[in-house]
Design a protein around this motif. Structure first.
Motif, mmCIF file in Angstrom:
data_model
loop_
_atom_site.group_PDB
_atom_site.id
_atom_site.type_symbol
_atom_site.label_atom_id
_atom_site.label_comp_id
_atom_site.label_asym_id
_atom_site.label_seq_id
_atom_site.Cartn_x
_atom_site.Cartn_y
_atom_site.Cartn_z
ATOM 1 N N LEU A 90 0.828 -1.215 0.000
ATOM 2 C CA LEU A 90 0.000 0.000 0.000
ATOM 3 C C LEU A 90 0.856 1.256 0.000
ATOM 4 C CD1 LEU A 90 -2.774 1.454 0.295
ATOM 5 C CD2 LEU A 90 -2.443 1.309 2.784
ATOM 6 N N LEU A 91 0.509 2.167 -0.921
ATOM 7 C CA LEU A 91 0.952 3.560 -0.880
ATOM 8 C C LEU A 91 -0.296 4.404 -0.697
ATOM 9 C CD1 LEU A 91 3.388 3.680 -3.953
ATOM 10 C CD2 LEU A 91 4.067 3.765 -1.538
ATOM 11 N N TYR A 92 -0.333 5.217 0.358
ATOM 12 C CA TYR A 92 -1.539 6.005 0.633
ATOM 13 C C TYR A 92 -1.144 7.424 0.979
ATOM 14 C CZ TYR A 92 -6.098 7.345 2.514
ATOM 15 O OH TYR A 92 -7.294 7.962 2.746
ATOM 16 N N ASN A 93 -1.610 8.362 0.175
ATOM 17 C CA ASN A 93 -1.401 9.783 0.442
ATOM 18 C C ASN A 93 -2.767 10.391 0.686
ATOM 19 O OD1 ASN A 93 -0.487 12.392 0.636
ATOM 20 N ND2 ASN A 93 -0.134 12.672 -1.551
ATOM 21 N N GLY A 94 -3.183 10.427 1.936
ATOM 22 C CA GLY A 94 -4.518 10.930 2.217
ATOM 23 C C GLY A 94 -4.843 10.883 3.696
ATOM 24 N N CYS B 104 -4.999 6.162 15.987
ATOM 25 C CA CYS B 104 -4.666 5.204 14.936
ATOM 26 C C CYS B 104 -4.149 5.936 13.706
ATOM 27 C CB CYS B 104 -5.906 4.385 14.577
ATOM 28 S SG CYS B 104 -5.641 3.149 13.280
ATOM 29 N N ASN B 105 -3.176 5.350 13.035
ATOM 30 C CA ASN B 105 -2.708 5.888 11.764
ATOM 31 C C ASN B 105 -3.620 5.380 10.648
ATOM 32 O OD1 ASN B 105 -0.915 5.357 9.159
ATOM 33 N ND2 ASN B 105 -0.139 7.159 10.203
ATOM 34 N N ASP B 106 -4.109 6.303 9.801
ATOM 35 C CA ASP B 106 -5.108 5.907 8.818
ATOM 36 C C ASP B 106 -4.548 5.000 7.723
ATOM 37 O OD1 ASP B 106 -3.657 8.054 7.950
ATOM 38 O OD2 ASP B 106 -5.362 9.381 7.681
ATOM 39 N N ALA B 107 -3.270 5.125 7.362
ATOM 40 C CA ALA B 107 -2.697 4.230 6.352
ATOM 41 C C ALA B 107 -2.655 2.796 6.863
ATOM 42 C CB ALA B 107 -1.303 4.700 5.957
ATOM 43 N N GLU B 108 -2.247 2.612 8.130
ATOM 44 C CA GLU B 108 -2.234 1.265 8.711
ATOM 45 C C GLU B 108 -3.641 0.683 8.779
ATOM 46 O OE1 GLU B 108 1.431 0.733 11.725
ATOM 47 O OE2 GLU B 108 -0.099 2.131 12.416
ATOM 48 N N PHE B 109 -4.592 1.527 9.176
ATOM 49 C CA PHE B 109 -5.978 1.064 9.273
ATOM 50 C C PHE B 109 -6.507 0.672 7.893
ATOM 51 C CE2 PHE B 109 -10.545 1.778 9.095
ATOM 52 C CZ PHE B 109 -10.994 1.101 10.221
ATOM 53 N N LEU B 110 -6.199 1.471 6.883
ATOM 54 C CA LEU B 110 -6.662 1.171 5.536
ATOM 55 C C LEU B 110 -6.019 -0.110 5.015
ATOM 56 C CD1 LEU B 110 -8.391 2.068 3.148
ATOM 57 C CD2 LEU B 110 -6.460 3.453 2.360
ATOM 58 N N MET B 111 -4.760 -0.325 5.345
ATOM 59 C CA MET B 111 -4.084 -1.551 4.919
ATOM 60 C C MET B 111 -4.801 -2.777 5.487
ATOM 61 S SD MET B 111 -1.670 -2.840 3.173
ATOM 62 C CE MET B 111 -0.121 -3.698 2.978
ATOM 63 N N GLN B 112 -5.173 -2.717 6.749
ATOM 64 C CA GLN B 112 -5.892 -3.832 7.360
ATOM 65 C C GLN B 112 -7.258 -4.037 6.705
ATOM 66 O OE1 GLN B 112 -6.081 -2.874 11.509
ATOM 67 N NE2 GLN B 112 -3.849 -2.872 11.781
ATOM 68 N N THR B 113 -7.948 -2.927 6.440
ATOM 69 C CA THR B 113 -9.283 -3.014 5.840
ATOM 70 C C THR B 113 -9.224 -3.583 4.427
ATOM 71 O OG1 THR B 113 -9.947 -1.078 7.150
ATOM 72 C CG2 THR B 113 -11.368 -1.700 5.314
ATOM 73 N N LEU B 114 -8.280 -3.107 3.623
ATOM 74 C CA LEU B 114 -8.142 -3.610 2.254
ATOM 75 C C LEU B 114 -7.695 -5.078 2.240
ATOM 76 C CD1 LEU B 114 -6.447 -0.532 0.550
ATOM 77 C CD2 LEU B 114 -8.791 -1.332 0.207
ATOM 78 N N GLY B 115 -6.914 -5.459 3.243
ATOM 79 C CA GLY B 115 -6.467 -6.839 3.336
ATOM 80 C C GLY B 115 -7.599 -7.813 3.550
ATOM 81 N N ASN B 116 -8.742 -7.313 4.042
ATOM 82 C CA ASN B 116 -9.916 -8.158 4.263
ATOM 83 C C ASN B 116 -10.866 -8.175 3.070
ATOM 84 O OD1 ASN B 116 -9.166 -8.895 6.901
ATOM 85 N ND2 ASN B 116 -10.016 -6.979 7.729
ATOM 86 N N CYS B 117 -10.485 -7.508 1.981
ATOM 87 C CA CYS B 117 -11.358 -7.442 0.807
ATOM 88 C C CYS B 117 -11.260 -8.711 -0.036
ATOM 89 C CB CYS B 117 -10.991 -6.238 -0.061
ATOM 90 S SG CYS B 117 -11.469 -4.650 0.659
ATOM 91 N N CYS B 118 -12.305 -8.951 -0.799
ATOM 92 C CA CYS B 118 -12.336 -10.086 -1.714
ATOM 93 C C CYS B 118 -11.263 -9.933 -2.779
ATOM 94 C CB CYS B 118 -13.709 -10.175 -2.368
ATOM 95 S SG CYS B 118 -13.804 -11.399 -3.687
ATOM 96 N N SER B 119 -10.656 -11.028 -3.164
ATOM 97 C CA SER B 119 -9.630 -11.008 -4.207
ATOM 98 C C SER B 119 -10.052 -11.826 -5.425
ATOM 99 C CB SER B 119 -8.308 -11.540 -3.654
ATOM 100 O OG SER B 119 -8.465 -12.864 -3.168
ATOM 101 N N GLY C 217 -16.156 -7.832 1.262
ATOM 102 C CA GLY C 217 -16.433 -6.640 0.480
ATOM 103 C C GLY C 217 -15.360 -6.409 -0.567
ATOM 104 N N SER C 218 -15.537 -5.351 -1.372
ATOM 105 C CA SER C 218 -14.627 -5.076 -2.478
ATOM 106 C C SER C 218 -13.736 -3.877 -2.188
ATOM 107 C CB SER C 218 -15.425 -4.809 -3.764
ATOM 108 O OG SER C 218 -16.101 -3.564 -3.660
ATOM 109 N N VAL C 219 -12.635 -3.778 -2.921
ATOM 110 C CA VAL C 219 -11.735 -2.632 -2.822
ATOM 111 C C VAL C 219 -12.466 -1.354 -3.205
ATOM 112 C CG1 VAL C 219 -9.658 -1.569 -3.807
ATOM 113 C CG2 VAL C 219 -9.649 -4.001 -3.199
#
Length: 627
Positions: free
Chosen positions: A94-98, A110-125, A140-142
């Motif tokens: 993950l690269l996240y600028n936001g 909480c750091n939002d990039a770390e949180f987003l990484m965890q959330t995206l890691g739980n998405c369907c592939s 869920g989806s990305v």
């Protein structure tokens, strides 16, 4: 976060399905060679806390495909340091600028990039699954996750299990992300927060001499969510990636993007409809107490419409989300005493928008913090913005006497800025007009915060000035106020020619192109100084509210300038006790700071000649007198 970049090599990329002309493989672009070191250096200039690189390789029959991820982190949230790119146990990258200001729920520390990484890691592939919940795995989806985020973002995400690269930016383009699409002559695919090369340095001498406009290498990535799935199933075994664009799946966000207003022209029927919608909005906002907003007399002012009270509360919530709702990383790790730490500054002209933001910031920020007000002038004390900034400071001290305000006066002389101008040319790229350059230089100097302050608390003109550099990492900017509230002169022209419908169409056009004309450029110029621009007027809830109320409650251009334009914001200023700011006319930064006047004299000989040539829209396609 302050910048991201991606390079893709050894993969044949198909962009034929993208719905815009700029992605055509037959287009031509400037002939440049941009290296990994060039991108790293451009991001390093922003003064990040860390800079990281991660590469992944894909051997195939024709050679070796490679994705290279570059992340520069200016950490503003959380308590523990991190380095991007982030890589999880499933080899996702993950690269996240936001920033995540809403939509997804995360803790204040909480750091939002770390949180987003965890959330995206739980998405369907699943390769064919794009929206909703997957019937196979129930995940869920990305696209759903990214569509849920409230706040500015640009992202690059590698989902390893599906061998899919995701990238994109938020629906309003509040974070810059440039793209170089592959062309017939140049197969390179690049993404970057900023251009590492100034066009005027790489343009040929012949082009500069004869006035030929050089082709653009970079483009603003159109707002959206994109995917590219790596595939080796073709007959010759080479590596292919097809880029697709996906709709945002959040229905409310989709309505904001369409930017359709129901109540445009005043009529008895429309006024009844608007009253019904207003009562519904009041119910939606029942959790926000109007009593929480201080007023001059300590009570609701009955002569000001209810819409202004409601907008004031939404703007206050927007400023809180952008300044006060989470642990400020640098203060947490360094143990900085609050009275010595300035976390937030305001891009300040003393005009209506920056005065509203400053007054709201005072209400939202811990009272022990000082607030830096950054103002730039190219004509010393004579520039209109310098005069209004000093008047604005006095008014802020009247409404917030306990706050320690610091007016940072940044003085500049255009003739002394040859190197700086060349650098700003690379920052505004692919924008390339004199107006873009004038705005870019003014923003870049102002956000740098390197100026003078009074050596006395009262900022009296009789006291000496001392050198000072603001170290605030968060900068509040008033972008979006004029577009949504009819603040530009062209809005009055459109109203005169096409009445209310003409005004609505012009405002809609402004909002739907703000990502391309304004925000990418502004974000790059401000981020280059190690600061993160935040735009309270472009909060999703603020945009939705202003779009849902009747246009005649937002602005009434039948009234004169300083009254009818941005009518609802003038009412908000009155509620904050900013009576002088409430009647100030609109003045753009290039005119208020007087950089436009100095630029016109240098490049066109005089203001009159510049006006005859429509200097603001003239493209810089030759070596100007700037450099």
């Amino acid at each position: 976060m302050c910048g991201i970049a991606l390079t893709v090599s050894g993969i044949r990329i198909n962009i034929s399905s993208l719905p815009f002309d700029s992605a055509s493989p037959n287009r031509q672009s400037e002939n440049l060679v941009i290296s990994l070191d060039d991108l790293k250096e451009a991001l390093r200039r922003r003064g990040p806390d860390s800079l990281g690189v991660k590469k992944i390789n894909f051997p195939h029959n024709d050679g070796n495909g490679e994705l290279c991820f570059i992340g520069a982190t200016l950490q503003l949230r959380g308590t523990l340091p991190l380095v991007q790119p982030l890589v999880d146990a499933s080899r996702n990258i993950l690269l996240y600028n936001g920033e995540i200001f809403g939509g997804l729920q995360l803790a204040t520390d909480c750091n939002d990039a770390e949180f987003l990484m965890q959330t995206l890691g739980n998405c369907c592939s699943c390769g064919s699954f794009l929206t909703g919940f997957c019937v196979k795995c129930g995940k869920g989806s990305v696209t759903d996750v990214l569509s849920t985020i409230k706040g500015p973002w640009a992202i690059v995400y590698w989902q390893d299990s599906s061998r899919t690269l995701w990238f994109g930016r938020d629906a309003f383009g509040r974070r810059s992300l440039l793209v170089h699409w592959p062309t017939k002559d140049d197969s390179t695919f690049l993404l970057s927060s900023v251009s590492p090369v100034s066009p005027d340095r790489q343009a040929s001498e012949k082009e500069s001499h004869i006035g030929v406009e050089p082709l653009s290498y970079w483009e603003e990535l159109p707002c959206g969510i994109y995917s590219m799935q790596e595939d080796t199933s073709n007959s010759n075994g080479s590596l292919v990636g097809e880029v697709q664009i996906h709709e945002y799946t959040n229905s409310i966000l989709y309505e904001l993007i369409k930017w359709e207003r129901n109540s445009i022209e005043p009529s008895s029927e429309n006024q009844q409809t608007s009253q019904h919608k207003l009562s519904r909005m009041e119910q939606d906002l029942h959790s926000i107490s109007l009593d929480s907003v201080p007023h001059e007399a300590g009570s609701i002012q009955p002569e000001i419409p209810m819409q202004a009270h409601m907008l004031l509360n939404l703007l206050k919530e927007s400023v809180i989300r952008r300044t006060s709702l989470y642990t400020i990383y640098r203060a947490a790790i360094c143990g900085i005493r609050q009275e010595k730490f300035v976390p937030v500054a305001v891009l300040f002209s003393g005009g209506l928008d920056s005065m509203i933001l400053s007054a709201l910031l005072d209400q939202c920020l811990d009272p022990s913090y000082e607030i830096d007000l950054l103002t730039v002038s190219f004509d010393g004390e004579l520039a209109p913005d310098r005069k209004s900034a000093k008047a604005g400071l006095k008014e802020l001290k009247r409404v917030a006497p306990s706050r320690r305000w610091r007016l940072v006066e940044i003085d500049a002389d255009l003739s002394d800025l040859m190197f700086e101008t060349s650098h700003v040319m690379s920052l505004i790229n692919p924008a390339n007009t004199y107006m873009d350059l004038n705005i870019g230089i003014a923003l870049w100097l102002a956000s740098g915060g390197d100026g003078w302050v009074s050596d006395a608390d009262d900022n009296d003109d009789t006291h000496a000035r001392i050198k000072y550099k603001s170290n605030a990492r968060i900068l509040l900017v008033g972008s979006g106020a004029d577009e949504q509230c009819a603040g530009y002169g062209r809005h009055r022209t459109s109203f005169r020619r096409g009445s209310w419908l003409g005004l609505h169409e012009e405002m809609k056009l402004d909002m739907q192109r703000i990502w391309k004309r304004n925000l990418g450029r502004d974000d790059r110029c401000i981020a280059d100084n190690g600061k993160e621009a935040r735009f309270p007027f472009l909060d999703e809830d603020v945009i939705r509210f202003l779009l849902n109320i009747p246009l005649w409650e937002v602005a009434n251009l039948e009234q004169p300038s300083g009254i009818g334009d941005k009518k609802i914001l003038r009412e908000v200023a009155e509620l904050l006790g900013l009576y002088e700011a409430a009647v100030l006319p609109k003045r753009a930064i290039q005119f208020g700071s007087r950089i436009a006047r100095e630029s016109n004299r240098k490049n066109f000989g005089s203001n009159r000649a510049a006006n005859q040539a429509s200097a603001g829209s003239v493209r810089i396609c030759r070596k100007s007198n700037f450099g």
